[in-house]
Design an enzyme around this catalytic site. Structure first.
Site, PDB file in Angstrom:
ATOM      1  N   TYR A   1     -42.344 -91.621  61.462  1.00  0.00           N
ATOM      2  CA  TYR A   1     -41.623 -92.746  62.089  1.00  0.00           C
ATOM      3  C   TYR A   1     -40.155 -92.801  61.639  1.00  0.00           C
ATOM      4  O   TYR A   1     -39.381 -93.599  62.165  1.00  0.00           O
ATOM      5  CB  TYR A   1     -42.284 -94.093  61.771  1.00  0.00           C
TER       6      TYR A   1
ATOM      7  N   LEU B   1     -52.648-103.715  70.853  1.00  0.00           N
ATOM      8  CA  LEU B   1     -52.187-104.311  72.115  1.00  0.00           C
ATOM      9  C   LEU B   1     -51.988-103.224  73.168  1.00  0.00           C
ATOM     10  O   LEU B   1     -51.294-103.448  74.164  1.00  0.00           O
ATOM     11  CB  LEU B   1     -50.864-105.064  71.880  1.00  0.00           C
TER      12      LEU B   1
ATOM     13  N   SER C   1     -44.542-105.420  65.849  1.00  0.00           N
ATOM     14  CA  SER C   1     -43.519-106.155  66.579  1.00  0.00           C
ATOM     15  C   SER C   1     -42.239-106.139  65.771  1.00  0.00           C
ATOM     16  O   SER C   1     -42.273-106.198  64.545  1.00  0.00           O
ATOM     17  CB  SER C   1     -43.938-107.599  66.867  1.00  0.00           C
TER      18      SER C   1
ATOM     19  N   ARG D   1     -42.811-112.983  67.676  1.00  0.00           N
ATOM     20  CA  ARG D   1     -44.086-112.294  67.937  1.00  0.00           C
ATOM     21  C   ARG D   1     -44.763-111.843  66.635  1.00  0.00           C
ATOM     22  O   ARG D   1     -45.981-111.786  66.570  1.00  0.00           O
ATOM     23  CB  ARG D   1     -43.854-111.116  68.896  1.00  0.00           C
TER      24      ARG D   1
ATOM     25  N   ASN E   1     -48.537-112.995  66.129  1.00  0.00           N
ATOM     26  CA  ASN E   1     -49.632-112.059  65.855  1.00  0.00           C
ATOM     27  C   ASN E   1     -50.409-112.460  64.603  1.00  0.00           C
ATOM     28  O   ASN E   1     -51.633-112.312  64.546  1.00  0.00           O
ATOM     29  CB  ASN E   1     -49.095-110.626  65.760  1.00  0.00           C
TER      30      ASN E   1
HETATM   31  N1  LIG Z   1     -51.898 -92.956  63.581  1.00  0.00           N
HETATM   32  C1  LIG Z   1     -51.343 -92.890  64.778  1.00  0.00           C
HETATM   33  O1  LIG Z   1     -51.351 -91.838  65.451  1.00  0.00           O
HETATM   34  C2  LIG Z   1     -50.731 -94.136  65.345  1.00  0.00           C
HETATM   35  C3  LIG Z   1     -50.370 -94.159  66.700  1.00  0.00           C
HETATM   36  C4  LIG Z   1     -49.823 -95.335  67.226  1.00  0.00           C
HETATM   37  C5  LIG Z   1     -49.629 -96.430  66.397  1.00  0.00           C
HETATM   38  N2  LIG Z   1     -49.945 -96.375  65.051  1.00  0.00           N
HETATM   39  C6  LIG Z   1     -49.700 -97.525  64.149  1.00  0.00           C
HETATM   40  O2  LIG Z   1     -50.226 -98.706  64.750  1.00  0.00           O
HETATM   41  C7  LIG Z   1     -49.154 -99.654  64.936  1.00  0.00           C
HETATM   42  C8  LIG Z   1     -49.403-100.494  66.182  1.00  0.00           C
HETATM   43  O3  LIG Z   1     -49.489 -99.700  67.341  1.00  0.00           O
HETATM   44  P1  LIG Z   1     -48.323 -99.581  68.439  1.00  0.00           P
HETATM   45  O4  LIG Z   1     -47.016 -99.857  67.813  1.00  0.00           O
HETATM   46  O5  LIG Z   1     -48.533 -98.262  69.103  1.00  0.00           O
HETATM   47  O6  LIG Z   1     -48.671-100.643  69.527  1.00  0.00           O
HETATM   48  P2  LIG Z   1     -49.158-102.180  69.581  1.00  0.00           P
HETATM   49  O7  LIG Z   1     -49.099-102.816  68.249  1.00  0.00           O
HETATM   50  O8  LIG Z   1     -50.425-102.162  70.329  1.00  0.00           O
HETATM   51  O9  LIG Z   1     -48.060-102.814  70.552  1.00  0.00           O
HETATM   52  C9  LIG Z   1     -46.694-102.879  70.209  1.00  0.00           C
HETATM   53  C10 LIG Z   1     -45.933-103.320  71.463  1.00  0.00           C
HETATM   54  O10 LIG Z   1     -46.373-104.622  71.864  1.00  0.00           O
HETATM   55  C11 LIG Z   1     -45.279-105.547  71.815  1.00  0.00           C
HETATM   56  N3  LIG Z   1     -45.809-106.803  71.240  1.00  0.00           N
HETATM   57  C12 LIG Z   1     -46.086-107.040  69.931  1.00  0.00           C
HETATM   58  N4  LIG Z   1     -46.590-108.282  69.772  1.00  0.00           N
HETATM   59  C13 LIG Z   1     -46.602-108.845  71.001  1.00  0.00           C
HETATM   60  C14 LIG Z   1     -46.987-110.113  71.485  1.00  0.00           C
HETATM   61  N5  LIG Z   1     -47.443-111.056  70.656  1.00  0.00           N
HETATM   62  N6  LIG Z   1     -46.864-110.363  72.814  1.00  0.00           N
HETATM   63  C15 LIG Z   1     -46.376-109.418  73.657  1.00  0.00           C
HETATM   64  N7  LIG Z   1     -45.992-108.196  73.266  1.00  0.00           N
HETATM   65  C16 LIG Z   1     -46.098-107.896  71.933  1.00  0.00           C
HETATM   66  C17 LIG Z   1     -44.227-104.896  70.950  1.00  0.00           C
HETATM   67  O11 LIG Z   1     -42.922-105.291  71.356  1.00  0.00           O
HETATM   68  P3  LIG Z   1     -41.912-106.074  70.340  1.00  0.00           P
HETATM   69  O12 LIG Z   1     -41.694-105.206  69.154  1.00  0.00           O
HETATM   70  O13 LIG Z   1     -40.695-106.240  71.173  1.00  0.00           O
HETATM   71  O14 LIG Z   1     -42.575-107.379  70.004  1.00  0.00           O
HETATM   72  C18 LIG Z   1     -44.451-103.412  71.245  1.00  0.00           C
HETATM   73  O15 LIG Z   1     -43.804-103.040  72.438  1.00  0.00           O
HETATM   74  C19 LIG Z   1     -47.912 -98.756  65.012  1.00  0.00           C
HETATM   75  O16 LIG Z   1     -46.730 -99.493  64.897  1.00  0.00           O
HETATM   76  C20 LIG Z   1     -48.210 -97.777  63.910  1.00  0.00           C
HETATM   77  O17 LIG Z   1     -47.965 -98.381  62.660  1.00  0.00           O
HETATM   78  C21 LIG Z   1     -50.511 -95.247  64.537  1.00  0.00           C
END
Ligand SMILES: NC(=O)c1ccc[n+]([C@@H]2O[C@H](COP(=O)([O-])OP(=O)(O)OC[C@H]3O[C@@H](n4cnc5c(N)ncnc54)[C@H](OP(=O)(O)O)[C@@H]3O)[C@@H](O)[C@H]2O)c1
Length: 286
Positions: free
Chosen positions: A59, A204, A245, A250, A254
């Site tokens: 990252y 999400l 987020s 947010r 959360n």
């Molecule tokens: N091991 C792996 O391969 C892997 C892969 C993917 C992710 N991860 C980990 O898991 C974490 C979470 O997954 P992710 O980042 O892919 O996706 P996520 O947490 O499912 O979603 C993040 C997205 O949702 C938005 N969001 C957050 N809270 C919200 C709310 N209350 N209402 C509406 N929209 C909201 C965020 O925008 P804003 O920031 O603008 O709020 C962002 O665009 C990652 O950050 C990472 O640490 C690991």
């Protein structure tokens, strides 16, 4: 803030070794690319009571995570003992025993920490020949105290099963994409069968599903927000989860998922499953 789970590493005699406590809810930090964005988000989260931060060398924000942690510790917001930090060995770096140990040291330098709480192999090494030596290097990181726990990410049931032939300590965690639209009963059961806990990433579905009409109806019935319902579902099925987020409102919203009671809507949440993969899926690779 919120519940903790005990994680550990299953040994050949079926016991759990090197156990530790992990806050079940935390902050994800993927795609925080603007300078200062990650530091601000982590600091905001820690001030609000988050105790678990998920990052990765891939990252390219371990330094900012480290800066936020140092500031939070210096200003008395949290102590190192209260905090749980997860980071990951990049897939292209997962090529051997020494390499795994060297990259763990580099992550510690980036983060400014003496140890991390959980170190994960980000995805099954592309070349199956590298999987065993990489894991033996992860075990060295554990034994040397560079990390309190080791685990894997994006491992399918067949990858986990194969580990039984070479691991002294089975993984404590398998971090995989799990959310109401990708419930993965089979892979969750396979993860638990090796003594590991599921860590649900993208709860999400990367934000893709927050506007899902069925979820919005469920949230309305629960008087919570759609995101809160999705996150709480991941927690209720026993996963650790780390919604991302960068927005202070947010980040706070959360955290509010912890007090949501899904009881009247469990069946409706179950009905959202549609095998929707929002990111990548190395779990199905050979
Ligand atoms: N091991 C792996 O391969 C892997 C892969 C993917 C992710 N991860 C980990 O898991 C974490 C979470 O997954 P992710 O980042 O892919 O996706 P996520 O947490 O499912 O979603 C993040 C997205 O949702 C938005 N969001 C957050 N809270 C919200 C709310 N209350 N209402 C509406 N929209 C909201 C965020 O925008 P804003 O920031 O603008 O709020 C962002 O665009 C990652 O950050 C990472 O640490 C690991």
């Amino acid at each position: 803030m919120g519940p903790t789970l005990t994680i550990g590493h299953m040994t050949s005699n079926g016991e759990l070794a090197h156990t530790s406590e992990v806050p079940q809810f935390g902050l994800g930090t993927f795609l925080m690319s603007k300078p200062g964005e990650c530091k601000d988000a982590v600091l905001t989260a820690l001030k609000l009571g988050y105790k678990h931060i998920d990052t990765a060398m891939a990252y390219e924000n371990e330094e900012e995570v480290g800066e936020a942690i140092a500031e939070a510790i210096d200003t008395g917001i949290i102590t190192r003992d209260e905090l749980f930090v997860t980071t990951k060995l990049r897939r292209p770096h997962a090529v051997g025993n020494e390499e795994a140990q060297q990259r763990c040291k580099e992550s510690l330098v980036n983060l400014g920490l003496e140890y991390v709480d959980l170190y994960l192999v980000h995805a099954p090494p592309k070349d199956p020949y590298h999987r065993k030596p990489t894991w033996l290097g992860m075990e060295e990181c554990l034994k040397k105290g560079m990390t309190r726990a080791i685990g894997v990410s994006n491992y399918g049931a067949h990858h986990l099963d194969k580990m039984r032939s070479y691991a002294t300590f089975m993984p404590s965690v398998n971090q995989i994409e799990v959310h109401p639209w990708l419930q993965r009963d089979g892979l969750r059961a396979a993860t638990e069968a090796v003594g590991a806990t599921v860590m649900a990433y993208s709860p999400l579905a990367r934000g893709d599903k927050v506007k899902d009409e069925k979820l919005q109806k469920i949230a309305e019935n629960l008087s919570c927000t759609p995101a809160q319902a999705a996150i709480k579902w991941c927690l209720d099925i026993g996963c650790i989860t780390v919604p991302k987020s960068s927005n202070a409102g947010r980040i706070e919203e959360n955290l509010g998922s912890l007090t949501v009671d899904l009881n009247t809507q469990n069946e409706q949440m179950r009905g959202l499953d549609e095998h929707y993969i929002s990111g990548w899926d190395p779990t199905s690779e050979t």
